[in-house]
Design an enzyme around this catalytic site. Structure first.
Site, PDB file in Angstrom:
ATOM      1  N   ASP A 232     -27.921   0.112  -8.993  1.00 41.42           N
ATOM      2  CA  ASP A 232     -26.714  -0.671  -9.248  1.00 41.42           C
ATOM      3  C   ASP A 232     -27.171  -1.935  -9.988  1.00 41.42           C
ATOM      4  O   ASP A 232     -27.733  -2.854  -9.387  1.00 41.42           O
ATOM      5  CB  ASP A 232     -26.035  -1.002  -7.914  1.00 41.42           C
ATOM      6  CG  ASP A 232     -24.846  -1.941  -8.091  1.00 41.42           C
ATOM      7  OD1 ASP A 232     -24.640  -2.451  -9.207  1.00 41.42           O
ATOM      8  OD2 ASP A 232     -24.138  -2.173  -7.093  1.00 41.42           O
TER       9      ASP A 232
ATOM     10  N   GLN B 140     -25.538  -6.822 -11.164  1.00 40.32           N
ATOM     11  CA  GLN B 140     -25.944  -8.233 -11.188  1.00 40.32           C
ATOM     12  C   GLN B 140     -27.278  -8.456 -11.900  1.00 40.32           C
ATOM     13  O   GLN B 140     -27.762  -9.591 -11.948  1.00 40.32           O
ATOM     14  CB  GLN B 140     -26.038  -8.780  -9.746  1.00 40.32           C
ATOM     15  CG  GLN B 140     -24.726  -8.776  -8.986  1.00 40.32           C
ATOM     16  CD  GLN B 140     -23.664  -9.700  -9.598  1.00 40.32           C
ATOM     17  OE1 GLN B 140     -23.970 -10.555 -10.446  1.00 40.32           O
ATOM     18  NE2 GLN B 140     -22.424  -9.531  -9.186  1.00 40.32           N
TER      19      GLN B 140
ATOM     20  N   LYS C  77     -19.036  -8.206 -16.592  1.00 43.00           N
ATOM     21  CA  LYS C  77     -19.932  -9.227 -16.031  1.00 43.00           C
ATOM     22  C   LYS C  77     -20.968  -9.654 -17.068  1.00 43.00           C
ATOM     23  O   LYS C  77     -21.833 -10.474 -16.795  1.00 43.00           O
ATOM     24  CB  LYS C  77     -20.645  -8.688 -14.784  1.00 43.00           C
ATOM     25  CG  LYS C  77     -19.719  -8.402 -13.597  1.00 43.00           C
ATOM     26  CD  LYS C  77     -20.532  -8.011 -12.385  1.00 43.00           C
ATOM     27  CE  LYS C  77     -19.732  -7.283 -11.321  1.00 43.00           C
ATOM     28  NZ  LYS C  77     -18.827  -8.132 -10.577  1.00 43.00           N
TER      29      LYS C  77
ATOM     30  N   CYS D 111     -17.330  -8.602  -0.955  1.00 44.24           N
ATOM     31  CA  CYS D 111     -17.388  -7.127  -0.891  1.00 44.24           C
ATOM     32  C   CYS D 111     -18.684  -6.645  -0.251  1.00 44.24           C
ATOM     33  O   CYS D 111     -19.242  -5.616  -0.663  1.00 44.24           O
ATOM     34  CB  CYS D 111     -17.213  -6.492  -2.273  1.00 44.24           C
ATOM     35  SG  CYS D 111     -15.641  -6.876  -3.024  1.00 44.24           S
TER      36      CYS D 111
HETATM   37  N1  PLP Z   1     -22.268  -3.884  -7.414  1.00 45.05           N
HETATM   38  C1  PLP Z   1     -22.557  -5.185  -7.362  1.00 45.05           C
HETATM   39  C2  PLP Z   1     -23.937  -5.617  -6.980  1.00 45.05           C
HETATM   40  C3  PLP Z   1     -21.575  -6.123  -7.679  1.00 45.05           C
HETATM   41  O1  PLP Z   1     -21.858  -7.422  -7.632  1.00 45.05           O
HETATM   42  C4  PLP Z   1     -20.288  -5.664  -8.050  1.00 45.05           C
HETATM   43  C5  PLP Z   1     -19.210  -6.627  -8.365  1.00 45.05           C
HETATM   44  O2  PLP Z   1     -19.247  -7.766  -8.006  1.00 45.05           O
HETATM   45  C6  PLP Z   1     -20.053  -4.297  -8.089  1.00 45.05           C
HETATM   46  C7  PLP Z   1     -21.069  -3.431  -7.771  1.00 45.05           C
HETATM   47  C8  PLP Z   1     -18.721  -3.747  -8.487  1.00 45.05           C
HETATM   48  O3  PLP Z   1     -18.455  -4.062  -9.804  1.00 45.05           O
HETATM   49  P1  PLP Z   1     -17.020  -3.716 -10.438  1.00 45.05           P
HETATM   50  O4  PLP Z   1     -16.030  -4.529  -9.676  1.00 45.05           O
HETATM   51  O5  PLP Z   1     -17.143  -4.110 -11.857  1.00 45.05           O
HETATM   52  O6  PLP Z   1     -16.818  -2.271 -10.241  1.00 45.05           O
END
Ligand code: PLP
Length: 393
Positions: free
Chosen positions: A188, A191, A214, A351
């Site tokens: 993932d 970030q 982002k 989240c």
């Molecule tokens: N993974 C990480 C580490 C995140 O920080 C985020 C969003 O803040 C996501 C996944 C999800 O991203 P999105 O909302 O663009 O799907």
């Protein structure tokens, strides 16, 4: 050094102190212009027309894929445009044809978007899920992950950088362990890709998921890179096939197989322009700019009585995402007080509810996060305002 002119490309910065880039970044004028240019001068569908506008739109949309692939050191044709990281991860979860007894290994640091798709597989398909807790300082070692990997492990799904604590995880080393057991590695990169040089070859991963919104791109854009196009597509239909009869269909190759239906064309083109913009600055430069500001922010925050800062200290082991709490105040109260002074920060669980519970912070934290357009003045404004907020608590 990042030139001050960069800030002029982000008009919103003249109005607010924006320290919520981990949630979504701002887009610079050239990205907005690229999208408008599509809308005004060559709006047409892609991959399915021979007229002039369709040819231009298809070429620009393809160029955007090419740029994004090059940005992460990947080959052309290996990137799929999605709406966001969440959709990219879900494409993998739903497309890998998991069977009961398969195991997925992840960590407690994950964003819900890299947790819920695996929990759903556990609940619906009998997939075993191991969630590795971090050490008290937030670190997850390759050994901790290795202890959960066995020969039933199909996938290790792990974040490159925590969106709460800011720490970078040893994904390369974790990938090595995964490979020894024949497991795939999903990273993932939501970030990390927007903030530091990332290469899929160096990471050694099989899937890399990240969000265009982002990394200075438009909202509604994200990316899935995969080493082999072996996933079952989540949706099929127009634009994703080579041939259809009333008896059967043959899916096309490359990214189009996974982008059935009309995509977010302006968004994809805008994302390609965002990549140009970041590369014009240089990702090493982006990284060192943010490292300098992170140090300044952490030192400033740590000097305020009543403020507790989480995650590792400033340096190469972290990104510019800084979580903190203020004694006696709910994180939302702090964010609200700062917002009244036109300083935008995030508050709550980000989240990451399981992580927050693990850290003993059920109400969450306040989170200030940086990007290439952030300045020393932004950081000083936050620290100064917080001295007042914490002093009045
Ligand atoms: N993974 C990480 C580490 C995140 O920080 C985020 C969003 O803040 C996501 C996944 C999800 O991203 P999105 O909302 O663009 O799907």
């Amino acid at each position: 050094m990042i030139p001050a002119e960069i800030r002029r490309d982000f008009p919103l910065l003249a109005e607010v102190c924006y320290l919520d880039s981990a949630a979504t970044s701002l887009s610079p004028e050239p990205v907005l212009q690229a999208m408008l240019e599509y809308e005004r001068h060559y709006r047409a569908n892609v991959g399915r027309g021979v007229h002039r506008l369709s040819q231009i739109a298809s070429q620009k949309y393809w160029d955007a894929h090419r740029k994004v692939a090059a940005f992460i050191g990947a080959a052309e044709g290996e990137t799929v445009f999605t709406r966001n990281t969440t959709e990219a991860i879900t494409l993998v979860a739903e497309g890998l044809r998991f069977r009961p007894g398969d195991r997925v290994v992840t960590t407690l640091l994950e964003h819900h978007s890299n947790l819920l798709p695996w929990m759903r597989l556990r609940d619906r398909k009998g997939v075993e899920l191991s969630i590795v807790p971090p050490a008290p300082d937030g670190t997850v070692t390759p050994d901790a992950v290795a202890s959960c990997i066995d020969d039933h492990t199909r996938l290790v799904a792990i974040t490159h950088a925590s969106n709460v604590l800011g720490n970078l995880l040893p994904v390369r080393e974790i990938g090595r362990v995964a490979r020894e057991h024949g497991a795939l590695l999903l990273v993932d990169g939501a970030q990390s890709v927007p903030h530091l040089p990332v290469s899929v070859a160096e990471l050694g991963c099989d899937f890399l998921c990240f969000s265009g919104h982002k990394m200075l791109g438009p909202t509604g854009t994200g990316v899935l890179w995969m080493r082999e196009p072996t996933l079952e597509p989540l949706i099929v239909g127009g634009g994703s096939i080579d041939r259809v009869t009333d008896e059967a269909y043959t899916l096309t190759g490359g990214y189009a197989r996974y982008e059935a239906g009309t995509p977010h064309i302006a968004g994809g083109i805008g994302l390609g322009r965002a990549v140009d913009y970041l590369q014009g600055i240089g990702m090493a430069e982006v990284r060192s700019h943010e490292e300098r500001l992170t140090r300044r922010m952490m030192e400033g925050l740590r000097g305020i009585a009543g403020v507790t800062v989480y995650g590792p200290g400033p340096g190469p082991g972290r990104i510019g995402v800084v979580s903190f709490t203020v004694e006696g105040l709910h994180p939302h109260e702090v964010a609200h007080a700062l917002s009244e002074q036109e300083i935008m920060v995030r508050s709550g669980h980000h989240c990451c509810m399981p992580l927050m519970n693990h850290l003993g912070l059920p109400e969450g934290t306040v989170r200030a996060s940086l990007h290439v357009y952030s300045s020393g003045e932004d950081v000083d404004r936050l620290v100064e305002a917080l001295q007042g907020v914490a002093g009045g608590a």
